[in-house]
Design an enzyme around this catalytic site. Structure first.
Site, PDB file in Angstrom:
ATOM      1  N   PRO A  19      -7.575  48.076 -54.749  1.00  0.00           N
ATOM      2  CA  PRO A  19      -7.999  47.637 -53.420  1.00  0.00           C
ATOM      3  C   PRO A  19      -7.634  46.197 -53.087  1.00  0.00           C
ATOM      4  O   PRO A  19      -7.685  45.315 -53.950  1.00  0.00           O
ATOM      5  CB  PRO A  19      -9.527  47.796 -53.457  1.00  0.00           C
ATOM      6  CG  PRO A  19      -9.878  47.840 -54.896  1.00  0.00           C
ATOM      7  CD  PRO A  19      -8.709  48.467 -55.592  1.00  0.00           C
ATOM      8  N   GLU A 107      -2.561  46.326 -68.490  1.00  0.00           N
ATOM      9  CA  GLU A 107      -3.365  45.844 -67.365  1.00  0.00           C
ATOM     10  C   GLU A 107      -2.820  44.490 -66.901  1.00  0.00           C
ATOM     11  O   GLU A 107      -2.496  43.637 -67.728  1.00  0.00           O
ATOM     12  CB  GLU A 107      -4.820  45.682 -67.810  1.00  0.00           C
ATOM     13  CG  GLU A 107      -5.733  45.154 -66.711  1.00  0.00           C
ATOM     14  CD  GLU A 107      -7.157  44.906 -67.208  1.00  0.00           C
ATOM     15  OE1 GLU A 107      -7.360  44.805 -68.441  1.00  0.00           O
ATOM     16  OE2 GLU A 107      -8.055  44.797 -66.356  1.00  0.00           O
ATOM     17  N   ARG A 116     -12.837  32.671 -63.349  1.00  0.00           N
ATOM     18  CA  ARG A 116     -13.444  32.868 -62.031  1.00  0.00           C
ATOM     19  C   ARG A 116     -14.913  33.298 -62.187  1.00  0.00           C
ATOM     20  O   ARG A 116     -15.513  33.061 -63.215  1.00  0.00           O
ATOM     21  CB  ARG A 116     -12.598  33.879 -61.252  1.00  0.00           C
ATOM     22  CG  ARG A 116     -11.151  33.395 -61.090  1.00  0.00           C
ATOM     23  CD  ARG A 116     -10.310  34.372 -60.300  1.00  0.00           C
ATOM     24  NE  ARG A 116     -10.787  34.516 -58.942  1.00  0.00           N
ATOM     25  CZ  ARG A 116     -10.441  35.509 -58.125  1.00  0.00           C
ATOM     26  NH1 ARG A 116      -9.592  36.436 -58.544  1.00  0.00           N
ATOM     27  NH2 ARG A 116     -10.923  35.560 -56.902  1.00  0.00           N
TER      28      ARG A 116
HETATM   29  C1  DQA Z   1      -7.230  40.724 -59.278  1.00  0.00           C
HETATM   30  C2  DQA Z   1      -8.511  40.079 -59.821  1.00  0.00           C
HETATM   31  C3  DQA Z   1      -9.734  40.859 -59.372  1.00  0.00           C
HETATM   32  O1  DQA Z   1     -10.917  40.230 -59.860  1.00  0.00           O
HETATM   33  C4  DQA Z   1      -9.806  40.915 -57.857  1.00  0.00           C
HETATM   34  O2  DQA Z   1     -10.896  41.710 -57.461  1.00  0.00           O
HETATM   35  C5  DQA Z   1      -8.543  41.381 -57.246  1.00  0.00           C
HETATM   36  C6  DQA Z   1      -7.275  40.867 -57.772  1.00  0.00           C
HETATM   37  C7  DQA Z   1      -5.979  39.886 -59.621  1.00  0.00           C
HETATM   38  O3  DQA Z   1      -4.885  40.437 -59.568  1.00  0.00           O
HETATM   39  O4  DQA Z   1      -6.094  38.696 -59.922  1.00  0.00           O
HETATM   40  O5  DQA Z   1      -8.542  42.100 -56.258  1.00  0.00           O
HETATM   41  O6  DQA Z   1      -7.078  41.996 -59.873  1.00  0.00           O
END
Ligand code: DQA
Length: 159
Positions: A19, A107, A116
């Site tokens: 998303p 991943e 974060r």
């Molecule tokens: C993300 C990191 C996630 O925490 C966030 O919700 C995203 C982007 C990233 O690519 O840094 O939508 O997956």
């Protein structure tokens, strides 16, 4: 480093995006950079080509659709690169689908979730993944292709 070699009959690597990643380029560029998802797709496809791999690049804002694509990768793919966005931190359904996949899974996150908010520190995807690349922006996707190519032995025993 990457010792295990997986054999797959196909050269297709699924690159699945969760998303809000359709908004890349304009979404919080100070965190996610200026590259659009289309830019990332092109660069990822070019890198895969070097290894004789083809990518199936998809994005969805819907959890079930991502689950369906992981199932598709079960029969049609030889590996999965996944940036599940916020679902990484919430989705047991994605975790279970990935656990059912006997192919290498990498991943990717553009940002470094560990630097974060606390709610981003845990990922259900990581527990099912062979490796994790985060904090390197769109370069992470290219490194993930390199990892998959090595894991599937692309360029060596793939036809
Ligand atoms: C993300 C990191 C996630 O925490 C966030 O919700 C995203 C982007 C990233 O690519 O840094 O939508 O997956």
């Amino acid at each position: 480093m990457l010792k295990q070699t997986f054999h797959c009959q196909r050269t297709r690597v699924y690159v699945l995006n969760g998303p809000n990643l359709n908004l890349l380029g304009t979404r919080e560029p100070e965190i996610y950079g200026r590259a659009t998802l289309k830019d990332i797709e092109k660069a990822t496809a070019a890198r895969a080509k070097r290894h004789g791999l083809k990518i199936v690049f998809r994005q969805s804002n819907h959890e079930g659709e991502l689950v369906d694509w992981i199932h598709e990768a079960l029969t049609k793919g030889c590996g999965v690169i996944i940036n599940a966005g916020a679902y990484s931190h919430t989705s047991i359904a994605l975790h279970d689908a990935l656990k059912a996949l006997d192919k290498p899974i990498i991943e990717v996150h553009l940002s470094n979730p560990k630097r974060r908010e606390a709610f981003r520190h845990h990922s259900y995807v990581s527990e099912a993944a062979k490796g994790v690349i985060f904090g390197l922006g769109s370069t992470g996707y290219l490194l993930a292709v390199e990892a998959i190519a090595e894991l599937v032995g692309a360029g060596t025993d793939l036809k």
